[in-house]
Design a protein around this motif. Sequence first.
Motif: not given
Length: 614
Positions: A415-435
């Motif tokens: 699958e192609i994974y997409c993360l919705l976030a306000a900006n890059r910092a928020a995306a990288e800090a997101s708990p959903y990004f950890e895995v």
Amino acid sequence: MAQTETHHFQAEIQQLLNIVIHSLYTDKEIFVRELISNAADACEKLRFNQSAGTPVYQSEIAPTITIVTDEKAGTITITDTGLGMTHAELVENLGTIAHSGTKAFLKQLSEEKKPDVGLIGQFGVGFYSSFMVAKRVTVLSRSFATEESGWQWTSEGMGGYELAPAADLPRGTKITLELKDDAKDFAQESTVERIIERYSSFVPFPIELNTKRLNTVQAIWARNKNEIKPEEYNEFYTFIGHDHDAPLFRLHFNADAPLAIQSLLFVPSRNFETLGMGRIESEVNLYCRKVLIQAKAKGLFPEWLRFLKGVVDSEDLPLNISRETMQDTSLMQKLNKVLTSRFLKFLDEQSEKEAEAYDKFYNEYQRFLKEGIVTDFTHKEALGKLLRFESSSLDAGKRTSLADYVKRMAAEQKEIYCLLAANRAAAEASPYFEVFRERKLEVLFLYDAWDEFVMEHLREFEGKSLRLAEKADLNLSAKKDSALSEDAAKTLAQWLKETLGDKVSEVRVSQRLVESPAVIVDADKFMTASMRRMMQAMKQDGPEMPATKHDFEINPAHPIMARLDAMRQKDAALATSVAEQILDNARVAAGQLEDPRAMLTRLNQLLEKVLTKE
Ligand code: ADP
Ligand code: MG
């Protein structure tokens, strides 16, 4: 004059004239377009005869078109040095229904509720439009054939016309319109100049109005691409686009099949819609052999390409096309499909060849592409190729295409994974990004509020599903050392469900968290939180939608969880407070805590407790 002959119009012509003379048609100005296009045709035919080696009367006189307005006399005169007409041709062309178009036009007029006389030219009877504005029309003509002589044709439109010899005429045709009282406007230079600019700017012969040269810009779309300089393109763009900045892109595209198309399209350097100018309207004009048929032609392109400016010229426009029905005709649909596909292919090519310009284009116009994906099924795939996103595998500020993402995917990634976030910092800090970080899986970062809908509509790309990170079914590659045993973690989860009650739909032990103590996951497999918010906003006065429910996932390796487990035996009230706070924290991380007041009250109580303990 003894030699004057009187002729009757043929019945159909008279019928047509009666309609034209009495029409209340508002765009009477089109008679200028019709007479100029006849003059241009005559010039074209002369040139053809000349190049074929036919002897030409006064062959030293170049083909041109001259217009003179006379306010005092109330006349407008259109003269051309084209091939002219003989006595027989005057009779045949200006008085009989040699043209099958007459009948078709009459039929069209009688069928329509609001007859559109403006289409008269399309039916091959454009000459008669002069009677909308003239009480008398005089045509002086001298054929290019050397042995011929000149003739004068005069008519008031009713009954018939008179023909008489006219001596010493130069080659070509001179048409004088004695204007009706309510049409005296057309004896004004400024009025006529505006009309010529609108309809006849690209007529390929010089047009002079009261000695002033008008059409200096060429119809470069009809010329060979290889012979056109970039400055010429830009000058043309300034002229038709009323924009002094150079365009971002231009596409000069000609085709013979399935339709004869000559087109020149431009993308303005700025998106005028975001400049606060409101919704823009397509500025692509439709021409038939260099004469304007419809400005800002509706239906030529899909709505989401409304930022385009330019010209489409097609010889295939049929006779029975009317302004109201133009949008529906299968021809318009065919044109639309061919042009749109070609333009999208062009954008795809530019993204490779002119990466920097494409980047700029994307910054300005991405919302239009996304609108296309959401509203137009036909071009979804081609549009998907044009999308660009930041990604966890690229440096900040760099964007990737979905195609390049797919190329980088490991064989086992489905699958192609997409993360919705306000900006890059928020995306990288997101708990959903950890895995994803832990497993070194690439994730696209989506910052635009529209992206979720876009992905929802696109669904997949090159056979790979698009998956929101929060909904991805993924576990960490290695189990983390945990203070809580598997059983203890399960018991804690059970206690949390009992304690939090209806606030969560399910509590489970997470397999994907590294640094965060817990995370919420949408319980609804289909609707995401922002969609639900949107739906709520749409039915403002309606009943509240049921509150959002989330699954709550806890990280047993996190110290907070171990201490919470210990605390619930010692101080159940404090443990409950902490549990509620962790849930709210997870909501905050997901951007889904709507009302923070209760949370703040609780947090203050917790702080108070921490401080009294010290
Ligand atoms: P169309 O141009 O579509 O044929 P029109 O009613 O405009 O229909 O003109 C009828 C015919 O009259 C033309 O086909 C042409 O043969 C002749 N005609 C009109 N104006 C001129 C002109 N300025 N010079 C030579 N022939 C003309
Ligand atoms: Mg004509």
